[in-house]
Design an enzyme around this catalytic site. Structure first.
Site, PDB file in Angstrom:
ATOM      1  N   HIS A  76     -35.914  24.431  24.763  1.00 14.88           N
ATOM      2  CA  HIS A  76     -37.316  24.805  24.798  1.00 14.88           C
ATOM      3  C   HIS A  76     -37.518  26.160  24.127  1.00 14.88           C
ATOM      4  O   HIS A  76     -36.598  26.970  24.023  1.00 14.88           O
ATOM      5  CB  HIS A  76     -37.811  24.850  26.240  1.00 14.88           C
ATOM      6  CG  HIS A  76     -37.853  23.508  26.893  1.00 14.88           C
ATOM      7  ND1 HIS A  76     -38.280  23.307  28.182  1.00 14.88           N
ATOM      8  CD2 HIS A  76     -37.512  22.266  26.426  1.00 14.88           C
ATOM      9  CE1 HIS A  76     -38.208  22.025  28.493  1.00 14.88           C
ATOM     10  NE2 HIS A  76     -37.734  21.376  27.434  1.00 14.88           N
ATOM     11  N   GLU A 100     -39.064  28.869  25.012  1.00 10.49           N
ATOM     12  CA  GLU A 100     -38.863  30.075  25.820  1.00 10.49           C
ATOM     13  C   GLU A 100     -37.390  30.474  25.860  1.00 10.49           C
ATOM     14  O   GLU A 100     -37.052  31.653  25.712  1.00 10.49           O
ATOM     15  CB  GLU A 100     -39.381  29.850  27.253  1.00 10.49           C
ATOM     16  CG  GLU A 100     -40.868  29.540  27.347  1.00 10.49           C
ATOM     17  CD  GLU A 100     -41.193  28.061  27.305  1.00 10.49           C
ATOM     18  OE1 GLU A 100     -42.200  27.656  27.895  1.00 10.49           O
ATOM     19  OE2 GLU A 100     -40.431  27.292  26.665  1.00 10.49           O
ATOM     20  N   CYS A 103     -41.774  25.306  31.855  1.00  9.45           N
ATOM     21  CA  CYS A 103     -41.359  24.270  32.794  1.00  9.45           C
ATOM     22  C   CYS A 103     -40.625  24.872  33.986  1.00  9.45           C
ATOM     23  O   CYS A 103     -39.942  25.886  33.887  1.00  9.45           O
ATOM     24  CB  CYS A 103     -40.491  23.223  32.099  1.00  9.45           C
ATOM     25  SG  CYS A 103     -38.845  23.790  31.651  1.00  9.45           S
ATOM     26  N   CYS A 117     -37.251  26.551  32.478  1.00  8.06           N
ATOM     27  CA  CYS A 117     -37.510  27.789  31.751  1.00  8.06           C
ATOM     28  C   CYS A 117     -37.804  28.942  32.715  1.00  8.06           C
ATOM     29  O   CYS A 117     -37.533  30.097  32.396  1.00  8.06           O
ATOM     30  CB  CYS A 117     -38.685  27.598  30.791  1.00  8.06           C
ATOM     31  SG  CYS A 117     -38.276  26.578  29.367  1.00  8.06           S
TER      32      CYS A 117
END
Length: 365
Positions: free
Chosen positions: A59, A61, A83, A92
């Protein structure tokens, strides 16, 4: 904590707009996951930025934070709520907490119920300020499809057809529109997980149904064929290339030899019961495609099957290409009734002819 629009600083808006641009540039490359843009800032200086990786993982992040040696006291800007659930990767929120981020801004909540409205509470419990709603209006369009898919647990389906100026289509594979319009069609193929059509279209046109734009060939979608009695020609292009571009056929045939032959060619066959009218329930087929991870579907087919999709209100958007050509030969099909139905089914439409020469594209939504 949620702030009103007027309370956001100009610098915060600019940073989030940058994150939105990052996400938009990577849209359609992240599989079933949303494309997210993320920016890490400290003392008004951008330390790093990232988008969701191709295929959907890692992801944004995590990628952005991992670019820096130290993230303590930073502010993180994300286009979507980070998330907070375990999937194929850790949450995350765990990465944010571990890196001692001070403040997190995100534009909108994630419609995934495993995360929806949970991130703020988790981060607040660790003394991390979480602020939602920054540039919410600017990001809404970016996640329109994703939000629909998550909220309805159904694929986002787009219809597409092309005709002559007198609303006729040919019964063979002769091109009606110009090269510019065909390039737009290939972009639509790239943007979707699967192309859905009928066996009639395959047998009549023998189309390739792949993306042939330079650099995007590897993103050609899966091919889905509606074929109750397995009448598809075994020498068709989509069967010859069924391993390279995965081919799925929905059928209700008892023809054992044809079933065995298609399976040996690498075709995925899905048996589907018919309704009382001896037709497939297209909504059930759509749900099956969703369960297979095919969340964005482009319907490229003839008049009959397209009419059925419109009758069942399954098409979220529609692209109608009209060339300046006139088709008057006998080997034609008139789609005037289909065009009337399209105009009736959608509240909004936009005509586009920029860069299409004499062709006109009408986008219905």
């Amino acid at each position: 904590m949620s702030l009103k629009k007027d309370n956001y600083k100009s610098s915060d808006k600019k940073i989030m707009n940058f994150a939105i641009n990052l996400a938009e540039n990577n849209k359609y490359l992240t599989g079933t996951n949303p494309s997210v843009g993320c920016v890490i800032v400290k003392n008004n200086k951008i330390l790093s930025f990232a988008t969701t990786n191709n295929g959907g993982r890692p992801h944004a992040e995590s990628i952005a934070l991992n670019k820096n040696k130290y993230n303590k006291g930073t502010s993180l800007y994300s286009t979507l709520e980070p998330c907070s659930h375990y999937g194929l990767t850790p949450p995350c929120t765990n990465v944010i907490i571990k890196n001692k981020v001070k403040k997190v801004y995100y534009s909108i909540e994630d419609k995934d119920l495993r995360t929806f409205n949970k991130t703020k509470k988790i981060l607040n419990s660790k003394k991390i300020v979480a602020i939602s709603g920054l540039q919410k209006r600017n990001v809404k369009k970016l996640y329109n499809e994703y939000n629909y898919i998550r909220s309805n647990k159904a694929p986002y389906i787009i219809g597409k057809i092309a005709s002559s100026s007198n609303l006729n289509i040919l019964r063979n594979n002769s091109p009606i529109t110009n090269e510019h319009s065909r390039n737009v069609s290939h972009i639509l193929r790239f943007q979707n997980h699967a192309i859905l059509t009928s066996y009639k279209t395959i047998n009549t046109d023998n189309p390739k149904l792949n993306c042939r734009l330079n650099g995007l060939e590897k993103f050609s979608p899966n091919v889905v064929v509606i074929d109750k009695n397995l009448k598809i020609k075994i020498n068709s292009y989509v069967i010859k290339n069924s391993i390279k571009n995965k081919l799925i056929i929905f059928h209700c045939s008892k023809n054992i030899s044809k079933i065995r032959l298609l399976k040996n060619r690498g075709v995925k066959l899905i048996y589907q019961n018919v309704n009382n009218n001896q037709n497939f329930n297209l909504r059930k087929i759509s749900q099956k495609l969703y369960s297979l991870g095919l969340h964005r579907i482009l319907v490229e087919t003839g008049k009959d099957l397209m009419t059925n999709f419109l009758n069942e209100n399954l098409l979220n958007e529609f692209y109608f290409f009209k060339s300046d050509k006139i088709i008057s030969n006998r080997d034609k099909i008139n789609i005037s009734s289909l065009v009337k139905m399209i105009n009736k089914n959608y509240k909004n439409k936009k005509k586009i002819n920029t860069y299409l020469d004499k062709d006109i594209l009408t986008h219905y939504y």
